[in-house]
Design a protein around this motif. Structure first.
Motif, short mmCIF file in Angstrom:
data_model
loop_
_atom_site.label_atom_id
_atom_site.label_comp_id
_atom_site.label_asym_id
_atom_site.label_seq_id
_atom_site.Cartn_x
_atom_site.Cartn_y
_atom_site.Cartn_z
N ARG A 86 -30.98 47.33 47.80
CA ARG A 86 -31.52 46.39 46.82
C ARG A 86 -32.23 47.16 45.72
O ARG A 86 -32.94 48.11 45.98
CB ARG A 86 -32.50 45.43 47.49
N TYR A 101 -29.58 41.37 42.61
CA TYR A 101 -29.43 40.34 43.64
C TYR A 101 -28.25 40.67 44.55
O TYR A 101 -27.44 41.54 44.24
CB TYR A 101 -29.21 38.97 42.97
N PHE A 102 -28.19 40.00 45.68
CA PHE A 102 -27.04 40.09 46.58
C PHE A 102 -26.25 38.78 46.54
O PHE A 102 -26.84 37.72 46.31
CB PHE A 102 -27.50 40.37 48.02
N VAL A 103 -24.96 38.87 46.78
CA VAL A 103 -24.12 37.68 46.91
C VAL A 103 -23.66 37.59 48.36
O VAL A 103 -23.12 38.56 48.91
CB VAL A 103 -22.88 37.75 45.99
N PHE A 104 -23.90 36.44 48.99
CA PHE A 104 -23.44 36.21 50.36
C PHE A 104 -22.24 35.27 50.31
O PHE A 104 -22.37 34.08 50.01
CB PHE A 104 -24.57 35.62 51.20
N LEU A 138 -31.60 35.40 52.52
CA LEU A 138 -31.63 35.25 51.06
C LEU A 138 -33.02 35.56 50.52
O LEU A 138 -34.01 35.12 51.10
CB LEU A 138 -31.30 33.80 50.69
N ASP A 196 -33.34 35.97 43.78
CA ASP A 196 -32.17 35.64 42.96
C ASP A 196 -30.85 35.73 43.70
O ASP A 196 -29.78 35.68 43.07
CB ASP A 196 -32.14 36.57 41.74
N ASP A 197 -30.89 35.92 45.00
CA ASP A 197 -29.64 36.05 45.74
C ASP A 197 -28.79 34.80 45.58
O ASP A 197 -29.30 33.69 45.41
CB ASP A 197 -29.92 36.26 47.24
N ARG A 219 -25.35 34.51 37.19
CA ARG A 219 -26.41 35.52 37.24
C ARG A 219 -26.19 36.55 36.15
O ARG A 219 -25.05 36.84 35.79
CB ARG A 219 -26.39 36.26 38.60
N PRO A 226 -24.28 42.29 40.82
CA PRO A 226 -25.08 42.26 42.05
C PRO A 226 -25.21 43.67 42.65
O PRO A 226 -24.39 44.55 42.39
CB PRO A 226 -24.29 41.37 42.98
N ASP A 227 -26.26 43.85 43.45
CA ASP A 227 -26.43 45.10 44.20
C ASP A 227 -25.40 45.19 45.33
O ASP A 227 -25.07 46.29 45.77
CB ASP A 227 -27.82 45.14 44.85
#
Lengths: 353, 353
Positions: A29, A34-37, A54, A57-58, A85, A89-90
């Motif tokens: 991170r 942010y991360f996307v799941f 989460l 901003d995920d 976003r 994403p990270d």
């Protein structure tokens, strides 16, 4: 010349290891990102959704896998991330079965590569590394968690984006996650692994590396589908991982080729398609098919029949799709495969299904 | 909490794959830099030396492994590289058995970390990533090609530098390279793997991940040491790789602990030390020891005896060295290991050797 192959470099395995997901991704991170799941939408509203770590901003991105992943769907998901976003994403975490894991792979590639995902169906066409991506399988058998491909149905073909960059950066294998899968899906997906193993072990490409993985994988499949073990979910997860590794220096064969035709033309899912195709391959894999039928009987599985509804156009397209997969036939039948598998024989196999 | 473990991310396996070494390292070469080839000096003047793909400023660094690697030796080798070439190398290639592979690991770490290698004996003390390093094993069994440690004898202890950075970046597994090893060395090194497997599988830490690897590894060892197979070198190389992977979520046990005492105090090499220790462990590993003796008989192996020459000071130091390896005893005997293995029992085991 031997392939210098890349394997997923980080693995965490264990019951309940899903609880460590936050810690596993934490070092990746960065401030302001942010991360996307990517989550199979069957889990929306279920307890697993609530356990996703989460933060701020995920983005939770539920995906639908009623159909196998299409290139147009991948392109739309990438667009959705870009519009919802700022910046890249990270990382991407794929939580689901083979299709969801393939979607997460494709999305993480396409965030760093221009154009449509359809442009990259083939071998080593990807130029830029993917965004960091993590696999969390909730189904065991496909080997998608360990493979260097993401199988997509494009406007012209069903074919993977095969690249070292496709491979996940991290696996999280939590056998507890596969406990609730419906029986038929459990069976079909597990058979994808069993059939991988038969095709790898009986193929002409096999070497000792692929054999060691394939033999252990098939042994674990036998324990899961022909015996009773309290830790069968752990075993199937390892079987899937080993089955995927077995393909490293080998290939699948006739069954996977036929199953691609079923998927591309009729939209039949990969796992069940493999079962339907394998069930008519007595001549090529006699022992494997015999044992597969024991597994079907033990678990009360009845396969659908399709031959009565096939028109000739569909049939011809299926044959063409299957026979285009040259390496699979070479592995299965050797260099003279074209003589051994003429269009007519291939057509007759489909008509037995 | 499960370990998120790192595996060697690139592997090439196959007979004759040594011929691809130049291609494998080519993407890691940069203008004006060089590679160091760490070579077991038994190969100096042999055909293998002539096949090393040296270019321009590359450095061939023969190493002597009559004694197991010492921290002082590592420090001297690093100094030798620094004085003989300007700047850091692009990479290190270790060509040899377990000791040579450990030397190459330690050198690649110490080129990027200040001080003496003795400062880093322990767990996760290394701060900076190693120079890119490649393993080319010429002996099979130690698992050094896949492990996250490099075992060194320091001024105070025999203990590894355990770190994710220790792990190789690339494996090249060419079974042809192990064909010429003298029989005793082949046997002792192979038994290192067999004993890994027994200790991992019989340990209390085992899970399905480590079990899948350990079970296949031990099966391959049986094929190699109790049967006849033309591809036994391929099998032993895979057994070694799988044996190393089996340790990921497991540990070795009593035999490795005792063998550390033999090495540290008497300078006995690891493989033969493991055999000497295992041969007195009937009570802990009854089936394993029985099968090990079948393997010894089949290959006409006679172990040296040491008890008659042991003085009490040496004996006490060996016992202390062995019992300091807490995780090994915990895995082997469980949380109550101290009651089950008092100093006296440990001493008696050494006196049986």
């Amino acid at each position: 010349m031997y392939r210098n192959f890349r394997v997923v470099p980080n693995i965490i395995f264990g019951r309940g290891s899903f609880n460590q997901l936050a810690d596993v991704i934490a070092p990746h991170r960065s401030q302001g990102s942010y991360f996307v799941f990517v989550l199979d939408d069957v889990f929306v509203g279920k307890s697993l959704e609530g356990r996703i770590p989460l933060v701020k901003d995920d983005l939770l991105l539920p995906v639908n896998v009623d159909d196998e992943p299409k290139t147009s769907y991948i392109d739309a998901l990438v667009e959705q991330i870009r519009t919802s976003r700022e910046g890249k994403p990270d990382g991407i975490v794929g939580i689901g079965g083979g299709s969801t894991m393939d979607i997460a792979k494709a999305v993480s590639l396409m965030l760093n590569n221009p154009g449509s995902s359809a442009d990259y169906q083939g071998w080593d066409l990807i130029n830029n590394p993917a965004v960091y991506h993590v696999a969390v399988p909730t189904l065991a058998g496909t080997g998608a968690e360990i493979s260097r491909t993401t199988i997509l149905t494009g406007p012209e073909k069903k074919l993977g984006i095969n690249s070292d960059y496709t491979l996940y950066d991290q696996l999280l294998l939590d056998p507890e996650l596969v406990a609730d899968v419906p029986k038929n899906q459990w069976f079909y997906t597990g058979m994808d692994c069993y059939i991988h193993d038969v095709e790898s072990l009986k193929g002409t490409f096999i070497n000792e590396f692929s054999k060691a993985y394939g033999e252990k994988s098939i042994e674990l499949c036998r324990q899961v589908f022909l015996e009773e073990h309290p830790d069968r979910d752990d075993k199937l997860m390892m079987a899937s991982y080993f089955g995927g590794m077995s393909i490293a220096y080998s290939q699948v064969g006739a069954c996977h080729a036929l199953s691609y035709g079923l998927s591309y033309v009729l939209g039949i899912h990969h796992g069940i398609g493999c079962c339907m195709a394998f069930d008519v391959l007595d001549e090529i894999y006699p022992e494997g098919v015999r044992e597969f039928r024991q597994m079907m009987a033990r678990h009360d599985i009845t396969l659908p029949k399709i031959a009565a509804d096939l028109d000739d156009t569909a049939l011809e397209r299926m044959v063409t799709t299957a026979l285009n997969l040259v390496p699979l036939w070479e592995n299965c039948l050797g260099p003279d495969w074209k003589e051994l598998m003429p269009r007519q024989r291939c057509k007759e196999l489909y008509l037995e299904m």
